[in-house]
Enzyme design. Structure first.
Site, PDB file in Angstrom:
ATOM      1  N   HIS A 157       0.833  -1.204   0.000  1.00 46.72           N
ATOM      2  CA  HIS A 157       0.000   0.000   0.000  1.00 46.72           C
ATOM      3  C   HIS A 157       0.870   1.257   0.000  1.00 46.72           C
ATOM      4  CE1 HIS A 157      -3.461   2.551   1.222  1.00 46.72           C
ATOM      5  NE2 HIS A 157      -2.540   3.186   1.930  1.00 46.72           N
ATOM      6  N   GLU A 158       1.856   1.305   0.899  1.00 48.76           N
ATOM      7  CA  GLU A 158       2.720   2.486   0.995  1.00 48.76           C
ATOM      8  C   GLU A 158       3.560   2.666  -0.266  1.00 48.76           C
ATOM      9  OE1 GLU A 158       2.079   4.641   3.265  1.00 48.76           O
ATOM     10  OE2 GLU A 158       0.785   3.271   4.376  1.00 48.76           O
TER      11      GLU A 158
ATOM     12  N   ASP B  25      -5.023   7.353  -1.408  1.00 46.88           N
ATOM     13  CA  ASP B  25      -5.923   6.450  -0.688  1.00 46.88           C
ATOM     14  C   ASP B  25      -7.285   6.421  -1.363  1.00 46.88           C
ATOM     15  OD1 ASP B  25      -4.332   5.533   1.513  1.00 46.88           O
ATOM     16  OD2 ASP B  25      -4.465   7.539   2.355  1.00 46.88           O
TER      17      ASP B  25
END
Length: 193
Positions: free
Chosen positions: A128-129, A138
């Site tokens: 995700h990061e 996001d």
């Protein structure tokens, strides 16, 4: 041979090439062409030397991104070499600089243990990061099938693979020549619930 004969021969050859072009497209590209496409991909180096305890999650996240996008390729930086993506372990919430990062520029990914302490999956966090570094914001709230839904998908979610839309957005971000990409705005995204 008279010039007119050469022109006719050249025109016939061009017509033959054009006529067979449609069938050639259905044949998989030879290995040399695939290698050239991979060579044309933007290569980004990452440094996880300060991400103690996250190495396997980072390796899995890198493998996932490399398997799912073709025009950007993540590689581990040599020790002491410059890296575009600097990854560090912290005690806070995971956060990252929003990209897309370009070669020669630098973003920071913080893999925070606070999320792990609350039950979130390390590999999903790392993927995700890294998605933020590649230019994805996001998508909260969102389902587990969206990697960029982050913590809103809950602690039971372990999906660390970008979906079709997320892959497409990264492909688009790196589709142009590197020189045509606009500079990224310095924006840190904190992934606390």
């Amino acid at each position: 041979m008279p010039l007119g004969t050469w022109l006719k021969a050249g025109t016939s050859a061009a017509a033959l090439v054009l006529a067979t072009a449609g069938t050639a497209a259905a044949v998989p590209a030879p290995a040399a062409e695939r290698s050239a496409a991979q060579a044309a991909a933007v290569t980004l180096r990452y440094d996880d030397s300060r991400a103690a305890g996250w190495e396997s999650a980072v390796a899995a996240a890198v493998a996932t991104w490399n398997a799912n996008v073709s025009n950007v390729h993540l590689v581990e930086a040599a020790p002491g070499a410059a890296a575009e993506i600097v990854i560090v372990a912290t005690t806070g919430w995971p956060q990252a600089t929003l990209g897309p990062v370009r070669p020669g520029r630098q973003v920071r990914v913080e893999l925070g243990s606070q999320a792990v302490d609350q039950g979130y999956n390390k590999t999903r966090i790392a993927a995700h990061e890294m998605g933020h570094s590649l230019g994805l914001p996001d998508t909260k709230p969102g389902p587990c099938s969206q990697l960029m839904s982050g913590s809103s998908a809950g602690t039971a979610c372990t999906n660390a693979t970008p979906n079709t839309t997320e892959r497409s957005r990264v492909q688009s971000a790196y589709a142009s020549a590197i020189t045509t990409l606009t500079p990224a705005q310095e924006r840190i995204l904190v992934d606390a619930p």
